[in-house]
Design an enzyme around this catalytic site. Structure first.
Site, PDB file in Angstrom:
ATOM      1  N   SER A 108      37.450  41.844  53.207  1.00 40.58           N
ATOM      2  CA  SER A 108      36.739  42.993  52.642  1.00 40.58           C
ATOM      3  C   SER A 108      35.398  42.598  52.038  1.00 40.58           C
ATOM      4  O   SER A 108      34.401  43.292  52.206  1.00 40.58           O
ATOM      5  CB  SER A 108      37.596  43.662  51.563  1.00 40.58           C
ATOM      6  OG  SER A 108      38.849  43.997  52.092  1.00 40.58           O
ATOM      7  N   ARG A 110      30.788  48.862  49.985  1.00 44.56           N
ATOM      8  CA  ARG A 110      31.641  48.841  51.160  1.00 44.56           C
ATOM      9  C   ARG A 110      30.958  49.454  52.379  1.00 44.56           C
ATOM     10  O   ARG A 110      31.037  48.918  53.479  1.00 44.56           O
ATOM     11  CB  ARG A 110      32.904  49.632  50.844  1.00 44.56           C
ATOM     12  CG  ARG A 110      33.832  49.815  52.027  1.00 44.56           C
ATOM     13  CD  ARG A 110      35.049  50.654  51.633  1.00 44.56           C
ATOM     14  NE  ARG A 110      36.026  50.690  52.702  1.00 44.56           N
ATOM     15  CZ  ARG A 110      35.952  51.507  53.756  1.00 44.56           C
ATOM     16  NH1 ARG A 110      34.954  52.359  53.862  1.00 44.56           N
ATOM     17  NH2 ARG A 110      36.876  51.468  54.703  1.00 44.56           N
ATOM     18  N   ARG A 135      27.795  44.343  51.645  1.00 47.95           N
ATOM     19  CA  ARG A 135      28.797  43.259  51.684  1.00 47.95           C
ATOM     20  C   ARG A 135      28.625  42.393  52.933  1.00 47.95           C
ATOM     21  O   ARG A 135      28.915  41.201  52.925  1.00 47.95           O
ATOM     22  CB  ARG A 135      30.216  43.817  51.599  1.00 47.95           C
ATOM     23  CG  ARG A 135      30.596  44.767  52.710  1.00 47.95           C
ATOM     24  CD  ARG A 135      32.013  45.279  52.473  1.00 47.95           C
ATOM     25  NE  ARG A 135      32.349  46.364  53.384  1.00 47.95           N
ATOM     26  CZ  ARG A 135      33.510  46.464  54.015  1.00 47.95           C
ATOM     27  NH1 ARG A 135      34.446  45.558  53.842  1.00 47.95           N
ATOM     28  NH2 ARG A 135      33.755  47.484  54.804  1.00 47.95           N
ATOM     29  N   PHE A 185      38.174  44.529  40.460  1.00 49.45           N
ATOM     30  CA  PHE A 185      39.147  43.487  40.102  1.00 49.45           C
ATOM     31  C   PHE A 185      38.480  42.263  39.472  1.00 49.45           C
ATOM     32  O   PHE A 185      39.160  41.451  38.863  1.00 49.45           O
ATOM     33  CB  PHE A 185      40.006  43.118  41.313  1.00 49.45           C
ATOM     34  CG  PHE A 185      40.722  44.305  41.896  1.00 49.45           C
ATOM     35  CD1 PHE A 185      41.359  45.229  41.075  1.00 49.45           C
ATOM     36  CD2 PHE A 185      40.731  44.542  43.263  1.00 49.45           C
ATOM     37  CE1 PHE A 185      41.991  46.345  41.592  1.00 49.45           C
ATOM     38  CE2 PHE A 185      41.366  45.649  43.792  1.00 49.45           C
ATOM     39  CZ  PHE A 185      42.001  46.561  42.964  1.00 49.45           C
ATOM     40  N   GLU A 224      43.149  37.036  40.210  1.00 47.86           N
ATOM     41  CA  GLU A 224      41.705  36.993  39.977  1.00 47.86           C
ATOM     42  C   GLU A 224      41.331  36.163  38.751  1.00 47.86           C
ATOM     43  O   GLU A 224      40.288  35.510  38.718  1.00 47.86           O
ATOM     44  CB  GLU A 224      41.154  38.420  39.827  1.00 47.86           C
ATOM     45  CG  GLU A 224      41.328  39.295  41.077  1.00 47.86           C
ATOM     46  CD  GLU A 224      42.741  39.829  41.273  1.00 47.86           C
ATOM     47  OE1 GLU A 224      43.568  39.741  40.333  1.00 47.86           O
ATOM     48  OE2 GLU A 224      43.044  40.332  42.371  1.00 47.86           O
ATOM     49  N   ASP A 238      39.472  55.356  48.737  1.00 45.44           N
ATOM     50  CA  ASP A 238      40.498  54.619  47.988  1.00 45.44           C
ATOM     51  C   ASP A 238      40.722  55.251  46.613  1.00 45.44           C
ATOM     52  O   ASP A 238      41.738  55.011  45.966  1.00 45.44           O
ATOM     53  CB  ASP A 238      40.104  53.147  47.808  1.00 45.44           C
ATOM     54  CG  ASP A 238      40.553  52.289  48.975  1.00 45.44           C
ATOM     55  OD1 ASP A 238      41.377  52.772  49.773  1.00 45.44           O
ATOM     56  OD2 ASP A 238      40.076  51.145  49.099  1.00 45.44           O
ATOM     57  N   HIS A 275      32.641  46.591  47.128  1.00 47.66           N
ATOM     58  CA  HIS A 275      33.232  47.935  47.002  1.00 47.66           C
ATOM     59  C   HIS A 275      32.908  48.577  45.652  1.00 47.66           C
ATOM     60  O   HIS A 275      33.735  49.254  45.056  1.00 47.66           O
ATOM     61  CB  HIS A 275      34.750  47.899  47.216  1.00 47.66           C
ATOM     62  CG  HIS A 275      35.157  47.503  48.610  1.00 47.66           C
ATOM     63  ND1 HIS A 275      34.719  46.353  49.215  1.00 47.66           N
ATOM     64  CD2 HIS A 275      35.952  48.116  49.516  1.00 47.66           C
ATOM     65  CE1 HIS A 275      35.241  46.275  50.437  1.00 47.66           C
ATOM     66  NE2 HIS A 275      35.982  47.328  50.643  1.00 47.66           N
TER      67      HIS A 275
END
Ligand SMILES: Cc1ncc(C[n+]2csc(CCOP(=O)(O)OP(=O)(O)O)c2C)c(N)n1
Lengths: 319, 271
Positions: A37, A166, A11, A83, A58, A116, A108
């Site tokens: 993020s 991530r 990322r 998402f 989104e 998470d 991620h």
């Protein structure tokens, strides 16, 4: 290929790539409250007038990006990989079907995302986006290649989906090697003629480690960074199939629909050969450290070593 | 600016006949929502929308986003009246290879700026166009039309919220408030209440009009075009199926072609 060093997460490469793209004034960035993020926030800080913040929405973000693309912009929209999936139909109907070159980044991705838990661990993104006509689907293995591949998306004549991760992983490329990458061309990290391990994302480094263990046992495996899942590099697959006669695929993704499926689809029509798949075996993840989860899901170096031994036995039985 | 109302009414009538003809020819399509929207659309194309007939891809044209893309016959009838597509084109509606796809599609038809078919997306698309226009310091305006049933889609409200936050005063929406959706009356499916108040509470400027009164239509479009204090919404109170007696206010003509008998009757009524 040069030595592995520690670098950033892929990322971070996306974030740096966006900054390099900024010199083209058509490039715009869209965010849905996860810019820090996905790393698009570096672009936002330098180019606030070309960054659109759309809140936690989104589906709207994807179609706003489509509208901007129809008006001459080159939009980069990012959120967590999982998402983006909420906007699958928007991406299918509003972006790809309309032929609008929106570049989507899902960060991620995979179980590697870790603590998470399962709601954040996208393990189906590569598979679902691969089904959309004209989509380019990319999943880089380290920060340097992510940066270069991000820069290359701008000149694509298709919309694209790029999955980043991530957490940091060891670097596969040097800056110079990363500059040689091309979208749609797999990259041979290591050459060997017994089998080929076709990997993407964080599994490239793990496959590379596994190939060293195998070498100590006298088994020589090619390792491929198949950073572009679609269009798949069929030419490279054919070359390796002719030399090696069997494959192992490795991905931090469901074994249904992802890289392993794509390679198997190619093989079943073009070059039937034994294939073993390493990946998430039709289940959800849970909270934990990346390595704990990889171990739980049989996705470590040792699992690749075992898969290679198994696929070699299958190859032998066939001949 | 003042306009002659009479020619607009004549054009709307011609469009209504085209709509019925093309749906009858295709043996499928959506007459109800095409007939409810056509008066506003004629007003839009003839008095408000800025475009060049000789170059429908002119970069700085206003964009019109037909979010309720099943009412495609309304758009095709206008493009035909403007001589952009031919009579054969509209009569090939919904056939293999036709430029008149079932739902309006920017990849298939000159003069169409959005690929519709999936409800709830057009306002987001219009917002993207509006943001791009502002970044380019272009004066182009963005016009979006949605259905009233379509406001049940959450994405409409995601876009409405974002538009007022981003102060896209170049963005205008028209809601075709015909009170019928696919299965039944909106009131029987899931009543949505006062749409104008809802947009207002999201920070939009609003106007309610009779969507079949050409003077009110032209006036409201002119207001939306010139209001620069924020995004504007015109709530057009309309009658689904307007102009054909047995289709008016009749949920069964949302997405159904007339029979031979009904076709004759409809064409007679439309003169
Ligand atoms: C996302 C989505 N869901 C369902 C449909 C099927 N559908 C087509 S038209 C329609 C009703 C639309 O009602 P409204 O917005 O009031 O349009 P109008 O009455 O003006 O035709 C439905 C449910 C669709 N096209 N898209």
């Amino acid at each position: 290929m040069s030595g592995i060093s520690t670098g950033g997460a892929s990322r971070d490469g996306y974030g740096k790539g966006l900054l390099r793209l900024a010199e083209d004034s058509r490039v715009v960035v869209l965010e849905a409250d996860l810019g820090k993020s996905t790393k698009s926030h570096h672009f936002r800080e330098k180019f606030p007038d070309r960054t659109v913040s759309l809140g936690i929405a989104e589906q709207n973000m994807m179609i706003v990006a489509a509208g901007m693309a129809s008006s001459g912009k080159i939009p980069y929209a990012s959120t967590f990989a999982i998402f983006t999936e909420r906007a699958f139909e928007q991406i299918r109907n509003g972006i790809a079907r309309a032929g609008l070159n929106v570049h989507i980044c899902g960060s991620h991705g995979g179980i590697h995302t870790g603590s998470d838990g399962s709601s954040a661990q996208s393990i189906e993104d590569l598979g679902i986006y691969r089904t959309i006509p004209n989509m380019t689907v990319i999943h880089p293995c380290d920060d340097l290649s992510a940066e270069e591949l991000t820069v290359l998306t701008k000149d694509l004549n298709t919309p694209s989906y790029m999955r980043t991760v991530r957490n940091k992983v060891p670097r596969i490329y040097t800056p110079d090697d990363a500059k040689k990458l091309k979208i749609g061309k797999g990259s041979l990290i290591r050459e060997g003629s017994d089998t080929a391990i076709i990997a993407c994302g964080i599994m490239v480094g793990i496959a590379h480690e596994a190939s060293k263990i195998l070498q100590a046992d006298g088994i020589f495996a090619s390792v491929v960074d198949m950073h572009t899942i679609k269009p798949l590099d069929n030419e490279l697959l054919r070359e390796l199939a002719e030399i090696c006669g069997c494959f192992v695929t490795a991905e931090d993704h469901s074994i249904i629909g992802g890289l392993g499926s794509a390679v198997s689809e190619w093989a079943s029509e073009e070059f039937p050969l034994p294939i073993e798949k390493i990946g998430v075996k039709d289940r959800f993840g849970e909270s934990g450290e990346s390595n704990e989860l990889l171990e739980q899901m049989d996705m470590m170096e040792d699992n690749i070593v075992q898969a290679v031994k198994k696929v070699l036995r299958r190859k032998k039985m066939q001949s | 600016m003042s306009y002659q109302i009479e020619p607009l009414a004549i054009m709307a009538k011609e469009c209504r006949k085209d709509i019925i003809e093309m749906i009858y020819s295709a043996k499928s399509g959506h007459p109800g929502g095409s007939l409810s929207a056509i008066d506003v659309l004629v007003g839009l194309y003839q008095t408000a929308l800025n475009y060049r007939l000789e170059d429908m891809n002119w970069r700085d044209r206003d964009r019109f986003i037909m979010s309720k893309g099943h009412a495609s016959p309304a758009i095709y009838s206008i493009l035909h009246q403007l001589d952009i597509i031919s009579k054969e084109d509209i009569l090939s509606f919904r056939r293999l290879g036709s430029v008149c796809q079932g739902h309006v599609d920017m990849k298939w038809t000159d003069g169409v700026d959005f690929s519709a078919g999936s409800l709830g997306m057009g306002l987001s698309f219009g917002l993207g166009c509006a943001l791009a226009a502002k970044m380019d310091k272009s004066k182009r305006k963005i016009w979006v039309m949605i259905g009233d049933g379509e406001t049940q889609e959450g994405q409409i409200w995601e876009a409405a919220m974002a538009a007022s936050y981003h102060s896209t005063e170049n963005l205008n929406i028209i809601v075709d408030r015909n009170r019928i959706q696919n299965d039944d009356f909106v009131g029987n499916q899931m009543e949505i209440g006062n749409i104008g108040k809802k947009f207002e509470s999201f920070g939009w400027n609003i106007r309610e009009i009779d969507g079949h009164n050409m003077e009110e239509i032209v006036d409201a479009l002119d207001w939306a075009k010139n209001d620069n204090s924020g995004p504007s919404a015109i709530i057009a109170q309309t009658i689904k199926g307007k102009g054909v007696s047995f289709m008016e206010n009749n949920p069964s003509f949302h997405g159904k072609s007339p029979t031979d008998e009904e076709f004759k009757l409809a064409m007679e009524e439309l003169g």
